[in-house]
Enzyme design. Sequence first.
Site, mmCIF file in Angstrom:
data_model
loop_
_atom_site.group_PDB
_atom_site.id
_atom_site.type_symbol
_atom_site.label_atom_id
_atom_site.label_comp_id
_atom_site.label_asym_id
_atom_site.label_seq_id
_atom_site.Cartn_x
_atom_site.Cartn_y
_atom_site.Cartn_z
ATOM 1 N N CYS A 240 0.837 -1.206 0.000
ATOM 2 C CA CYS A 240 0.000 0.000 0.000
ATOM 3 C C CYS A 240 0.871 1.254 0.000
ATOM 4 C CB CYS A 240 -0.954 0.034 1.179
ATOM 5 S SG CYS A 240 -2.166 1.370 1.051
ATOM 6 N N CYS B 281 -4.671 2.192 -6.082
ATOM 7 C CA CYS B 281 -4.250 2.871 -4.859
ATOM 8 C C CYS B 281 -5.342 3.849 -4.440
ATOM 9 C CB CYS B 281 -2.944 3.630 -5.082
ATOM 10 S SG CYS B 281 -1.507 2.586 -5.338
ATOM 11 N N ALA C 70 -5.515 -4.994 -4.669
ATOM 12 C CA ALA C 70 -6.109 -4.971 -6.000
ATOM 13 C C ALA C 70 -5.235 -5.713 -7.006
ATOM 14 C CB ALA C 70 -6.304 -3.526 -6.452
ATOM 15 N N ASP D 241 2.563 -9.597 -2.745
ATOM 16 C CA ASP D 241 3.657 -8.673 -2.472
ATOM 17 C C ASP D 241 5.032 -9.282 -2.637
ATOM 18 O OD1 ASP D 241 1.652 -6.921 -1.887
ATOM 19 O OD2 ASP D 241 2.006 -6.833 0.263
ATOM 20 N N LYS E 2 2.292 -2.784 -4.847
ATOM 21 C CA LYS E 2 1.951 -3.927 -3.993
ATOM 22 C C LYS E 2 0.658 -3.633 -3.238
ATOM 23 C CE LYS E 2 6.736 -5.434 -3.749
ATOM 24 N NZ LYS E 2 6.520 -6.584 -4.633
#
Length: 332
Positions: free
Chosen positions: A95, A275, A243, A232, A240
Amino acid sequence: MPKGVTWIRKSASAFDPDNNIVTCSDGSTYEYAVLVVSPGIQLDFAATDGLEDALGKDGVSSNYRFDLAPKTWDFIRETRSGTAVFTMPTGGVKCAGAGQKIAYLASDYWRKQGVLKDIDVHLVVPAPRIFGIPPIADSLEKVIADYGITLHTESELTAVDAAARKVSVSAVGPSGRDLMLPYDMLHVVPRQSAPDWIKSSPLSTGDAGGYVEVDKHTMQHVRYPNVFSLGDAASSPNAKTGAAVRKQAPVVVENIDAMLNDRPLTAAYDGYSSCPIVTSSHAMLLAEFDYNLKMEPSFPILDPAKPHRAYWYLKKYGLPMLYWNLMLKGLA
């Protein structure tokens, strides 16, 4: 847990892909025909001098540890004047928008409390701009200017001096500069990398990140064709986010089926990621894009480069419902 699946309640600790074996932390081993690796990434708080010991007290926090997120909120409420510093690191992080989101939410709160004018807010980012897509960067820079935040680009936090309540910031590009910033409140996004046991495995890229080395479109390992990775820990150069793994999962499933049936791997992941960047307590910008940083808006009726109240409702109500009721069940 889907029917017909055996849940091995142990943690993996090593791979032997030449012999198709996974070793667990208790020493037990398991053979496989196909291996899917998705362990997430680790938080490297110790990679920043002085940070680990400073966390959770005297205004220093990080939302990347669940026990510290309430501390962040406490420190925001307690800060009425002085200097607040928010930092993001080089390298991949889960994120990537989290470090700037908390800066906007804090500033929005301070404005409502009438104290934003008394707080010197700094946002330290390693990239040349606040976001890699120009229209979105333009929009976010307006948000930053509206809050009066000082943006330090191509810069990174390198050390925390908790006793002096100062941080060292180093340049990582031509627009950055070395400086020392005082702080009354400090929020840090830690450096992150693949888990150490992934880094030391034959599946790793072998660099500092240590990710599982895959083809960025098929998500198949570049040296071991019966190994796939997603999420990730995969080396694919996408943002990362949840979604991203949502779009990677069906690609991996289809390509595993193709491999087991001696068919060419035709499913391809295009790098899609999303994001959600909350810019205040009532607005959010939803950045959706692929490997080429081409925007892929799910709701083209709304300008994807600008914050909207409708996106805020999506974040608060829609995405949790999607996650818990659909994504985790493989329905979306």
